[in-house]
Design an enzyme around this catalytic site. Structure first.
Site, PDB file in Angstrom:
ATOM      1  N   ASN A  38      42.901  70.622  17.744  1.00 13.23           N
ATOM      2  CA  ASN A  38      43.112  72.088  17.458  1.00 13.23           C
ATOM      3  C   ASN A  38      41.328  72.783  17.791  1.00 13.23           C
ATOM      4  O   ASN A  38      41.582  74.243  17.971  1.00 13.23           O
ATOM      5  CB  ASN A  38      43.088  72.250  15.660  1.00 13.23           C
ATOM      6  CG  ASN A  38      42.469  73.025  15.171  1.00 13.23           C
ATOM      7  OD1 ASN A  38      41.107  71.786  15.800  1.00 13.23           O
ATOM      8  ND2 ASN A  38      42.497  71.903  13.653  1.00 13.23           N
ATOM      9  N   LYS A  39      40.758  72.599  18.705  1.00 15.79           N
ATOM     10  CA  LYS A  39      38.673  72.809  19.509  1.00 15.79           C
ATOM     11  C   LYS A  39      39.908  74.082  20.283  1.00 15.79           C
ATOM     12  O   LYS A  39      41.105  73.616  20.307  1.00 15.79           O
ATOM     13  CB  LYS A  39      38.251  72.022  18.926  1.00 15.79           C
ATOM     14  CG  LYS A  39      37.776  70.755  18.280  1.00 15.79           C
ATOM     15  CD  LYS A  39      37.376  71.966  17.002  1.00 15.79           C
ATOM     16  CE  LYS A  39      37.442  71.415  15.491  1.00 15.79           C
ATOM     17  NZ  LYS A  39      37.037  70.502  15.095  1.00 15.79           N
ATOM     18  N   THR A  40      38.789  74.555  20.609  1.00 18.10           N
ATOM     19  CA  THR A  40      39.014  76.089  21.739  1.00 18.10           C
ATOM     20  C   THR A  40      39.120  74.831  23.496  1.00 18.10           C
ATOM     21  O   THR A  40      40.010  75.640  23.954  1.00 18.10           O
ATOM     22  CB  THR A  40      37.775  76.356  21.626  1.00 18.10           C
ATOM     23  OG1 THR A  40      36.061  75.559  22.442  1.00 18.10           O
ATOM     24  CG2 THR A  40      37.395  77.518  20.951  1.00 18.10           C
TER      25      THR A  40
END
Ligand SMILES: *Cc1c(COP(=O)(O)O)cnc(C)c1O
Length: 386
Positions: free
Chosen positions: A187-189
């Protein structure tokens, strides 16, 4: 189910055919562990940050933080200072090494670690400060680096939320900290499934972290199989770890990195629309980056203001009933049984984070989110937040 009535998740990775092709190519190449794709990813990541540093790919940011503290010589009896408002990974790595975490309250506006409270937490045992750029907004790194310098302690940035973010015009990763660690969790950038990147300008630290990333072998497998020294010969110089990145992950990361400027623009747009649409509600909107600086907008954290009638839990339930997932970042570490009991922590010691925690919730902000989905999140908030 049509998109109009489907559930809006809190996050969804933005993975397209280019990523799938790249991973398939790595699989077909016959080299699936750390190899040419991971090497290229490291070089491209270093160039993305502007060069002049080493980028070391690992299989998680947690692994990267562990490598950083190990390379700095942190061990039993030592202390590291970190925010209480973070994920447990930020500080669990200190315990891996027998060191202890000293948790600190946040600044009420940014929710980043409060620099004044860092100085008060320093003891003769303090070896490092681990600032976390909460949600993607850079900490006051000028202050933090000054404090570290004055007391002769290291700075290891937990930049899991901060790709890309800037501080005084420099990208996070380019400051004078000993080590900066990025996360490529789902779910990170950007994502590699699981993965992380450790960045440093210090050659000795880089060398130690590369050795410890792969069993304490003095040269990694790719060197062994491609250089002129006998391929069967290697030396073990320490009891290292198994933290290297696979070439499938490296291949995925290279495509995601190429798309990062588009991801960044999309996140900025989504954040700007939330600011425009939510300003009339009884909410404290997240702190923005100073003029000309970049906020990575990994998270969009809202807090109910004093005027709000609904409670945080009612809002989360209402949003869920409307088909909108939320999350809370984070249950503060001082409330987690392990950390609370080990250090005898009480909520009163962290008044800013306590007040924020009672009222905070994070709403969906991910690049694969459509404008319609965002409109549904906004409409749901307008009906639920009173
Ligand atoms: C996600 C995250 C980590 C851990 O990242 P992994 O790559 O999952 O190990 C560490 N710190 C913070 C603040 C995070 O959000």
């Amino acid at each position: 189910m049509s998109t109009a009535d489907s559930f809006i998740p809190f996050a969804r990775p933005d993975i397209g055919e280019a990523e799938i092709d790249a991973v398939a190519r790595a699989m077909r190449s016959g080299w699936v562990t750390t190899g040419p794709e991971t090497r290229a990813f490291e070089q491209e990541f270093a160039s993305y940050l502007g060069g002049g540093l080493e980028a070391i790919a690992v299989n998680s940011a947690t692994a990267g933080l562990h490598l950083a503290l190990e390379a700095l010589g942190i061990g039993p009896g030592d202390e590291v200072i970190a925010p209480t408002l973070t994920f447990t990974a930020t500080v669990e790595v200190a315990r891996y090494l027998g060191a202890d975490a000293v948790l600190v309250d946040s600044d009420p506006e940014t929710l980043n670690i409060d620099a004044d409270k860092i100085e008060a937490a320093i003891t003769p045992r303090t070896k490092a400060i681990i600032p976390v750029h909460y949600g993607g907004l850079a900490c006051d790194m000028t202050r933090i680096l000054e404090i570290a310098d004055k007391h002769g302690i290291h700075v290891v940035e937990d930049a899991a939320h901060a790709l890309p973010a800037t501080c005084n015009g420099s990208l996070i990763g380019q400051l004078q900290s000993a080590v900066t660690v990025f996360s490529f969790y789902a779910n990170k950038t950007m994502t590699t499934g699981e993965g992380g990147m450790v960045v440093t300008k210090n050659e000795a630290l880089a060398a130690r972290m590369k050795v410890m990333r792969l069993h304490g072998i003095s040269r990694d497998a790719f060197d062994r199989f491609s250089s002129k020294t006998p391929s069967w010969y290697y030396e073990i110089v320490a009891p290292g770890f198994k933290y290297n990145m696979t070439d499938m992950a490296g291949a995925l990361g290279r495509v995601q990195l190429r798309r990062l400027p588009d991801f960044e623009r999309r996140r900025q747009m989504l954040a700007a629309r939330y600011f425009a649409e939510l300003s009339d509600l009884p909410l404290i909107l997240p702190a923005r980056a100073p003029e000309g600086q970049t906020h990575a907008w990994h998270l969009f954290v809202l807090r109910l203001s004093d005027e709000a009638k609904a409670t945080r839990d009612e809002v989360i339930q209402g949003l869920s009933d409307a088909g909108v997932a939320t999350s809370v970042h984070y249950v503060p570490l001082h409330r987690q049984p392990y950390w609370r009991d080990r250090y005898g922590l009480a909520p009163e010691q962290f008044p800013v984070v306590e007040k924020a925690y009672q009222r905070m919730f994070s709403i969906p902000l991910f690049t694969a989110m459509s404008d319609d989905e965002q409109a549904r999140v906004i409409a749901a908030l307008k009906s639920v937040v009173r």
